[in-house]
Write a protein that holds these residues in place. Structure first.
Motif, PDB file in Angstrom:
ATOM      1  N   ILE A 175      18.641  -8.565  -5.920  1.00 13.53           N
ATOM      2  CA  ILE A 175      17.781  -7.404  -5.659  1.00 13.53           C
ATOM      3  C   ILE A 175      16.561  -7.885  -4.890  1.00 13.53           C
ATOM      4  O   ILE A 175      15.912  -8.848  -5.241  1.00 13.53           O
ATOM      5  N   SER A 176      16.292  -7.155  -3.823  1.00  7.94           N
ATOM      6  CA  SER A 176      15.082  -7.465  -3.055  1.00  7.94           C
ATOM      7  C   SER A 176      14.366  -6.163  -2.750  1.00  7.94           C
ATOM      8  O   SER A 176      14.984  -5.142  -2.443  1.00  7.94           O
ATOM      9  N   ILE A 177      13.110  -6.177  -2.796  1.00 10.47           N
ATOM     10  CA  ILE A 177      12.268  -4.999  -2.524  1.00 10.47           C
ATOM     11  C   ILE A 177      11.355  -5.357  -1.377  1.00 10.47           C
ATOM     12  O   ILE A 177      10.683  -6.375  -1.386  1.00 10.47           O
ATOM     13  N   SER A 178      11.341  -4.482  -0.399  1.00 10.59           N
ATOM     14  CA  SER A 178      10.430  -4.690   0.727  1.00 10.59           C
ATOM     15  C   SER A 178       9.656  -3.415   0.953  1.00 10.59           C
ATOM     16  O   SER A 178      10.202  -2.314   0.930  1.00 10.59           O
ATOM     17  N   LEU A 179       8.410  -3.543   1.147  1.00  9.78           N
ATOM     18  CA  LEU A 179       7.522  -2.397   1.375  1.00  9.78           C
ATOM     19  C   LEU A 179       6.910  -2.535   2.764  1.00  9.78           C
ATOM     20  O   LEU A 179       6.536  -3.621   3.191  1.00  9.78           O
ATOM     21  N   SER A 180       6.788  -1.428   3.404  1.00  7.36           N
ATOM     22  CA  SER A 180       6.131  -1.435   4.705  1.00  7.36           C
ATOM     23  C   SER A 180       4.923  -0.521   4.644  1.00  7.36           C
ATOM     24  O   SER A 180       4.750   0.262   3.707  1.00  7.36           O
ATOM     25  N   ASN A 181       4.105  -0.586   5.650  1.00  4.86           N
ATOM     26  CA  ASN A 181       2.911   0.261   5.675  1.00  4.86           C
ATOM     27  C   ASN A 181       3.271   1.730   5.826  1.00  4.86           C
ATOM     28  O   ASN A 181       2.538   2.598   5.366  1.00  4.86           O
ATOM     29  N   LYS A 182       4.407   2.033   6.441  1.00  2.00           N
ATOM     30  CA  LYS A 182       4.842   3.432   6.582  1.00  2.00           C
ATOM     31  C   LYS A 182       5.058   4.042   5.220  1.00  2.00           C
ATOM     32  O   LYS A 182       4.657   5.162   4.962  1.00  2.00           O
ATOM     33  N   ASP A 183       5.740   3.320   4.389  1.00  3.52           N
ATOM     34  CA  ASP A 183       6.032   3.835   3.047  1.00  3.52           C
ATOM     35  C   ASP A 183       4.740   4.052   2.262  1.00  3.52           C
ATOM     36  O   ASP A 183       4.616   5.047   1.531  1.00  3.52           O
ATOM     37  N   LEU A 184       3.782   3.190   2.429  1.00  9.19           N
ATOM     38  CA  LEU A 184       2.515   3.364   1.723  1.00  9.19           C
ATOM     39  C   LEU A 184       1.750   4.566   2.266  1.00  9.19           C
ATOM     40  O   LEU A 184       1.123   5.309   1.496  1.00  9.19           O
ATOM     41  N   ASP A 185       1.794   4.796   3.595  1.00  9.10           N
ATOM     42  CA  ASP A 185       1.103   5.952   4.171  1.00  9.10           C
ATOM     43  C   ASP A 185       1.723   7.239   3.688  1.00  9.10           C
ATOM     44  O   ASP A 185       1.015   8.206   3.390  1.00  9.10           O
ATOM     45  N   ARG A 186       3.052   7.338   3.627  1.00 13.39           N
ATOM     46  CA  ARG A 186       3.715   8.554   3.144  1.00 13.39           C
ATOM     47  C   ARG A 186       3.357   8.810   1.685  1.00 13.39           C
ATOM     48  O   ARG A 186       3.148   9.959   1.298  1.00 13.39           O
ATOM     49  N   LYS A 187       3.314   7.753   0.921  1.00 17.76           N
ATOM     50  CA  LYS A 187       2.992   7.916  -0.496  1.00 17.76           C
ATOM     51  C   LYS A 187       1.563   8.431  -0.659  1.00 17.76           C
ATOM     52  O   LYS A 187       1.284   9.295  -1.480  1.00 17.76           O
TER      53      LYS A 187
END
Length: 193
Positions: A175-187
């Protein structure tokens, strides 16, 4: 140098019955006399009859458990130097204090000593019995059986629990989780609305 023969030596008998007798070693053979020496006398007991020795009071607190209870009159009552009461009042006060303290203790110990000693003895006997017949055998048995039980528990863990935990760990490593700045902006946009 002239040597004196043994015949010229005179043996003197000294009787010091009051002093301790000191055992001295015999003289060397070249200086010993040919005459026999008398055997030492046994000490004679004193002629006066011994008076009975006064009996010493029994120490009822040999370990000093109750040192804090040794209270005397001077620890409680004291008059300053200048104002004095009448001598008779002071004397009777001291006698009254001591007699009251002693007799109150004697009466209370007469009432409570035997029952409390019985209860203390009963309590200590129960504790000793529990220690001898329950606590120490349980500890000894656990010391005897714990190594066997430990090996059984280690075997069960290695057979049943360890493979399950290993396979779960291998699954979780994929399992790997990757976060991008797009996902943080939408949230953040959803949270503000």
């Amino acid at each position: 140098m002239m040597m004196v023969s043994d015949d010229c030596l005179v043996e003197c008998k000294i009787d010091d019955s009051d002093e301790e007798q000191v055992n001295t070693p015999p003289p060397p053979p070249e200086f010993a006399s040919k005459a026999s020496t008398p055997a030492p006398k046994d000490p004679t007991p004193p002629t006066n009859s011994p008076s009975p020795a006064p009996t010493r009071p029994v120490n009822r607190d040999p370990h000093g458990i109750n040192q804090h209870l040794k209270v005397e009159v001077r620890d409680v009552l004291a008059e300053p130097a200048t104002p004095h009461s009448i001598d008779g009042v002071w004397t009777y006060s001291l006698v009254g204090f001591e007699k009251t303290r002693i007799w109150t203790y004697r009466c209370l110990s007469l009432l409570f000593a035997v029952p409390l000693a019985f209860l203390c003895g009963l309590f200590l006997a129960v504790l000793a019995c529990l220690r001898v017949w329950f606590l120490v055998p349980c500890i000894q048995l656990s010391n005897t059986f714990l190594p066997c039980l430990r090996s059984l528990v280690i075997c069960a863990v290695n057979v049943f629990i360890s493979p399950f935990c290993m396979s779960l760990a291998l699954c979780c490593t994929q399992i790997s989780i990757s976060l991008s700045n797009k996902d943080l902006d939408r949230k953040r946009d959803k949270d503000t609305v």
